[in-house]
Structures are given as structure tokens and as C-alpha cells.
Design an enzyme around this catalytic site. Structure first.
Site, mmCIF file in Angstrom:
data_model
loop_
_atom_site.group_PDB
_atom_site.id
_atom_site.type_symbol
_atom_site.label_atom_id
_atom_site.label_comp_id
_atom_site.label_asym_id
_atom_site.label_seq_id
_atom_site.Cartn_x
_atom_site.Cartn_y
_atom_site.Cartn_z
ATOM 1 N N ASP A 16 -18.853 0.901 51.627
ATOM 2 C CA ASP A 16 -17.437 0.575 51.830
ATOM 3 C C ASP A 16 -16.523 1.413 50.927
ATOM 4 O O ASP A 16 -15.523 1.975 51.365
ATOM 5 C CB ASP A 16 -17.279 -0.929 51.541
ATOM 6 C CG ASP A 16 -15.838 -1.372 51.518
ATOM 7 O OD1 ASP A 16 -15.216 -1.331 52.591
ATOM 8 O OD2 ASP A 16 -15.339 -1.740 50.439
ATOM 9 N N LYS A 148 -18.029 0.282 38.648
ATOM 10 C CA LYS A 148 -18.145 -1.002 37.965
ATOM 11 C C LYS A 148 -19.011 -1.937 38.812
ATOM 12 O O LYS A 148 -19.185 -1.666 39.992
ATOM 13 C CB LYS A 148 -16.753 -1.571 37.715
ATOM 14 C CG LYS A 148 -16.075 -2.120 38.965
ATOM 15 C CD LYS A 148 -14.889 -2.977 38.599
ATOM 16 C CE LYS A 148 -14.484 -3.842 39.749
ATOM 17 N NZ LYS A 148 -13.443 -4.788 39.500
ATOM 18 N N ASP A 177 -12.869 2.821 35.683
ATOM 19 C CA ASP A 177 -12.058 1.606 35.639
ATOM 20 C C ASP A 177 -10.774 2.015 36.348
ATOM 21 O O ASP A 177 -9.946 2.726 35.774
ATOM 22 C CB ASP A 177 -11.767 1.185 34.200
ATOM 23 C CG ASP A 177 -10.995 -0.129 34.143
ATOM 24 O OD1 ASP A 177 -10.148 -0.351 35.046
ATOM 25 O OD2 ASP A 177 -11.207 -0.932 33.225
ATOM 26 N N HIS A 178 -10.625 1.613 37.609
ATOM 27 C CA HIS A 178 -9.550 2.221 38.405
ATOM 28 C C HIS A 178 -8.155 1.867 37.882
ATOM 29 O O HIS A 178 -7.190 2.541 38.205
ATOM 30 C CB HIS A 178 -9.710 1.918 39.896
ATOM 31 C CG HIS A 178 -9.424 0.491 40.251
ATOM 32 N ND1 HIS A 178 -10.368 -0.491 40.144
ATOM 33 C CD2 HIS A 178 -8.299 -0.108 40.680
ATOM 34 C CE1 HIS A 178 -9.826 -1.640 40.491
ATOM 35 N NE2 HIS A 178 -8.577 -1.444 40.830
ATOM 36 N N HIS A 240 -10.402 -4.345 33.020
ATOM 37 C CA HIS A 240 -9.015 -3.901 33.208
ATOM 38 C C HIS A 240 -8.076 -4.393 32.104
ATOM 39 O O HIS A 240 -7.307 -3.637 31.532
ATOM 40 C CB HIS A 240 -8.478 -4.372 34.562
ATOM 41 C CG HIS A 240 -9.383 -4.061 35.711
ATOM 42 N ND1 HIS A 240 -10.046 -2.864 35.825
ATOM 43 C CD2 HIS A 240 -9.736 -4.783 36.799
ATOM 44 C CE1 HIS A 240 -10.767 -2.867 36.936
ATOM 45 N NE2 HIS A 240 -10.606 -4.024 37.549
#
Ligand code: NAD
Length: 489
Positions: A16, A148, A177-178, A240
Site C-alpha cells: 500500500d 516505522k 518519520d514522515h 512524531h
């Protein structure tokens, strides 16, 4: 743009994430010229598929991106496929051969980037096999980009890191870590270190408290299986929120390089107070959403354990024990099914020591409001500074007004998506927007205390209404310090 020469191996090429984010990001880099003739991607997963079928899949993922005639097709010709089970060491030989071929064919000069976009239980195995089965290059670079979650507590994260370290050095590992790819998260450093008027006040003499809110409007949706096993503390706080807080709390780096930024973020997280279990109980609030009309409560969502104690909301008070921040609480919160979808940071400055505009005779004990600097991360991007000003008119009363900067829609459109930016950083070997092992280790050690506590005590769930800003205890957490959330309903 200068072209990055690279051969990318993507594990999880039919997943995905690959289809929704990775191919589109690579295509945008291609359109901008960061990727050109000298790149190729070898996709792998368990499915059998030809190169042509894989190229069709890639074309299909990028079909909504406006492009010149023939551009998408030319891009797709850089994609190749190899069916492969990552758990079978003998399967890596095929990969090795194809990588050698592709390196020659595309002149990628031995630069190899391995991207793990698969279930985390495979990360260690893949890393170990990459070395054992000889997939590393001796000519260019070897880099690993890893998705992650990075572990589910300190021990599992350490184990994973030890496995990766058998093959890759710390400076070859890029942990995604977007949130660190978001424009306004990156802007925190420009705002702080580019502006003396901000940096001069950025300490416990002038700041009363800092609030970080990552609010989601949706419920658990189709990620229930994963989420119910993880919860908001692991899914949002450990990564985050810790990364955003580290950028707010860090000292000024010697220079704006990845190494210098890392040193300061690590130092900041090292000074975060690790709570004892009783302190954790006092400073952390958890919640789980209830039913909303026809919408089920969390425990009745598809794929969720009907007795689940998993938290869909966390609020907390964090303290840094260092000279800059001693006494200044950082309040953070995140949750699902809250009032709105947004991320913002509110920096609340101390009240003026003397309020000369107050008029106790007329019942006005306090005229002046706190100055508040708000950083809007998303969906709007920008910042606002709330100041006190005179209300227009004959009398003399004051009122809060905003100095505001919001990025224009056209600027926002030009801003790359997090995955595009992070992919490019990894291709350039720039670590600034990736979490280092030391940061992750401190974050887990901090979070583990709370997790252990919550795993023992059964919560009273559900405890908040969809569309609210979480349970009453989240309001109480600030109220007991005589404070309140800047963003409230
Ligand atoms: P997915 O389940 O959709 O895809 C997994 C991929 O791995 C598929 O290509 C599958 O064929 C392949 N695979 C599974 N077992 C295999 C095996 N033994 N050998 C070879 N291939 C195998 O997963 P996803 O949603 O794309 O997520 C990938 C990673 O990205 C995960 O670490 C996830 O936590 C992370 N992530 C995903 C999203 C997202 O929006 N999907 C967001 C953030 C992070």
C-alpha cells in the site's frame, strides 16, 4: 537540479505504501530532474510478476500526476521486478545478479539504496541477508531507508538496531518519520534560529508553557488490526511528538548540518525527565473514543478486540531538566475522532509582570492576555503571534490581535510531500530529517515507563465523545497548573 545516481531496491513493492506514496514521490523527483537517466528501481515481493506488469503497476500509481507526453512511460522503464521471499536466504542470489546487471545498464556507479517498506518483523532478517548474500557494493554507497515502527519498546528497538548494525553503520541508516518531512516542522528551526526576536525569548524566563497538538478527525478506519496492537502512545507519541518536541527544545546547533542538528536533538531528549511510575500516572492521560450516533465506539470497530484497553488518545505533561527549560511544561496531546484534523504548536509566553491597563475598580482585574506564538503545521501552514493592542475607540481598553503569516495555496502546492522530500534527502545522504538511534532509544525509554504502567492498570473506557478534544482529564491536566489549552472548543 543535479541528478542523483542510484539503484534502489524496494522490499514490499506491491504494498500500500509503495503504491500510494513511494512511486509518486519518485516520479516527482524525476520530473524535477533529481532522478534522470542513471537510476533504476528493483521491486520485490512474494508475488510473481514480470517487469512489464510491474511497470504497468507503477504507471497506474502515478496516473493522476500531471505529466508531459511520454514522461510517465519513460519513467516506468527504470522499474524492474524480482519475486522474492525475504525469509529465504537462497532467494537473495537472484536479487544480487539483477542488481549487478542494472548497475551496469543504468550506470548507477555502485550507489545502492535499500528501502524496507514491509511489516517490521522482516526488517532485521532483510538487513542481515543483504550483507550475508553479498548485495552490498564496494564502489558507491550502501544506504538503508527503513519504515516505522522502529520497535514496540526499548528492548525490541534495540534488538532491531543491533540487527541492522550487523550490515549498516549508523550514518548509512535513514529511519523514516514522515512528520520530519513536513514543511512547517522543518520551519521550526528557521523560525527559532533565524530570528533574534524569537530566539532571545525562547527560554524559561519568557515562556510559560508549550503545547503540541496532533489531532485527527477520523477513527481507526481500516488500520484496526495494527492500531489495536499499538495505540496512540506508540503510534504517535514515541515518534512524531518526540521529534517535534526535540526540535522545540533543542539548543542552537553549531551549524545547520545533519550531524550538528543530531547532537542537539539527542542532548534535548537526554534532558527529558524520565518519570517514575507514580509521576507517569500523574502526568499522562489516556482515552478511548465512545460511540457517536450510528458510529460505533472504538471497541466495536471492525478488527478491534471488544474489550480493548488500547488508547486512542494521549495527553501528557513533559519536563526538560536543563537550564533553558527548567520549570516550563511541554503539554502534548494526540488522538483520533477529535474535533478536527490539524497539527499545531502553541508557545505561550509569560504574562506581563505588571498590568498597567487593568482596572480593578471596574472589575477588570487583568486586561492583558499572554502573547502566544502559534505554528500551524497542517492543514494550513504558517504562524501567528498574538499581541496586545489598543481597542479602536474613545476609551482605553486593550484586546489581543494576531500578526499572521500563512503560506499561499500556490506555495503549498509547490511544497514537496514528506515522502518526496525524505526520499531526496536519503539519495543525497542528508540525515537532518531522520531520527538517529540515540533519539529513538531515549524516546522509548521515556515511553516504556508509561506503557508498562498502562498495561497493568485496566482503564475506564470509553471516556471521550467523538468530536470533542478528548477526555475531561486532559483539560484537568492543565487546569491543575492554572493553565488551559490554547486550542479548545
Ligand atoms: P503492505 O502490507 O501493504 O505491503 C507489504 C509488502 O510486503 C507487500 O508488497 C507484500 O507482498 C510484501 N511481503 C510480505 N511478506 C513478504 C515476504 N515474506 N517476502 C517478500 N515480500 C513480502 O504494507 P504497507 O502498508 O505498504 O506498509 C509497509 C511499511 O510501511 C510498514 O512498515 C508500515 O508500518 C509502513 N507504513 C505504511 C504506511 C501506509 O500508509 N501504508 C504509512 C506509514 C508507514
Amino acid at each position: 537540479a543535479t541528478e542523483d545516481k542510484a539503484l534502489i531496491t524496494l522490499f514490499g513493492a506491491t504494498g500500500d505504501l509503495a503504491k500510494r506514496k513511494l512511486y509518486t514521490s519518485l516520479f516527482k523527483l524525476y520530473q524535477k530532474g533529481y532522478l534522470a537517466d542513471h537510476f533504476a528501481l528493483l521491486g520485490t515481493s512474494r508475488h510473481e510478476m514480470s517487469d512489464e506488469e510491474f511497470q504497468e503497476m507503477v504507471l497506474n500509481s502515478i496516473k493522476d500526476i500531471p505529466a508531459k507526453d511520454g514522461e510517465a512511460e519513460a519513467f516506468s522503464k527504470h522499474f524492474f521486478y524480482c519475486a522474492h521471499d525475504v525469509t529465504k536466504p537462497e532467494h537473495y542470489a537472484k536479487l544480487k545478479d539483477r542488481l549487478t546487471e542494472l548497475d551496469k545498464q543504468f550506470g548507477t556507479e555502485g550507489n545502492r539504496l535499500f528501502y524496507m517498506s514491509m511489516a517490521p518483523q522482516f526488517f532485521g532478517t532483510i538487513a542481515i541477508n543483504i550483507k550475508k548474500q553479498g548485495l552490498l557494493t564496494d564502489d558507491g554507497y550502501n544506504r538503508l531507508v527503513i519504515e516505522k515502527p522502529f520497535g514496540r519498546d526499548f528492548d525490541s528497538a534495540k534488538k532491531l538496531n543491533d540487527e541492522l548494525s550487523q550490515t549498516f553503520e549508523e550514518n548509512q541508516i535513514f529511519r523514516i518519520d514522515h512528520y520530519l518531512g513536513k514543511e512547517m516542522v522543518q520551519n521550526i528551526q528557521a523560525l527559532r534560529f533565524g530570528n533574534p526576536v524569537i530566539e532571545a525569548l525562547w527560554n524559561n524566563r519568557y515562556i510559560d508553557n508549550i503545547q503540541v497538538t496532533l489531532s485527527e478527525k477520523l477513527g481507526v478506519e481500516e488500520r484496526a488490526g495494527y492500531y489495536d496492537n499499538s495505540g496512540a502512545l506508540r503510534d504517535m507519541v514515541q515518534n512524531h511528538i518526540m521529534q517535534v518536541v526535540a526540535q522545540l527544545a533543542m539548543e542552537e546547533p553549531v551549524a545547520f548540518t545533519d550531524d550538528d542538528v543530531r547532537v542537539e536533538k539527542i542532548k534535548a531528549l537526554r534532558s527529558l525527565r524520565v518519570y517514575t511510575p507514580s509521576q507517569a500516572a500523574a502526568n499522562f492521560v489516556r482515552g478511548q473514543y465512545g460511540a457517536d450516533g450510528s458510529q460505533p465506539d472504538y471497541r466495536h470497530e471492525d478488527g478491534v478486540d471488544p474489550e480493548s484497553g488500547t488508547e486512542t488518545f494521549v495527553a501528557a505533561k513533559l519536563m526538560f531538566d536543563n537550564y533553558r527549560w527548567s520549570g516550563v511544561p511541554f503539554y502534548v496531546r494526540t488522538g483520533k475522532k477529535l474535533a478536527d484534523k490539524f497539527t499545531r504548536i502553541d508557545v505561550v509566553f509569560k504574562k506581563p509582570l505588571i498590568d498597567i491597563f487593568a482596572n480593578p475598580n471596574s472589575g477588570n482585574e487583568q486586561a492583558l492576555h499572554s502573547n502566544v506564538l502559534t505554528i500551524f503545521v497542517e492543514p494550513k501552514s504558517g504562524f501567528a503571534l498574538q499581541l496586545n493592542a489598543k481597542h479602536v475607540g474613545q476609551g482605553y481598553t486593550t484586546e489581543p490581535v494576531d500578526l499572521k503569516f500563512l503560506q499561499s495555496d500556490s506555495a503549498k502546492k509547490e511544497s514537496p510531500e514528506p515522502y518526496e522530500r525524505l526520499f531526496h534527502d536519503a539519495l543525497e545522504g542528508n540525515h537532518t530529517n531522520f531520527a538517529s538511534w540515540a533519539e529513538i532509544a531515549y524516546a522509548w525509554k521515556f515511553v516504556d515507563v508509561i506503557r508498562n504502567l498502562w498495561d497493568i492498570e485496566k482503564p475506564q473506557f470509553p471516556n471521550y465523545t467523538p468530536g470533542s478534544m478528548g477526555p475531561a482529564a486532559a483539560t484537568e491536566l492543565l487546569a491543575r497548573d492554572g493553565r488551559k489549552w490554547v486550542y479548545d472548543l
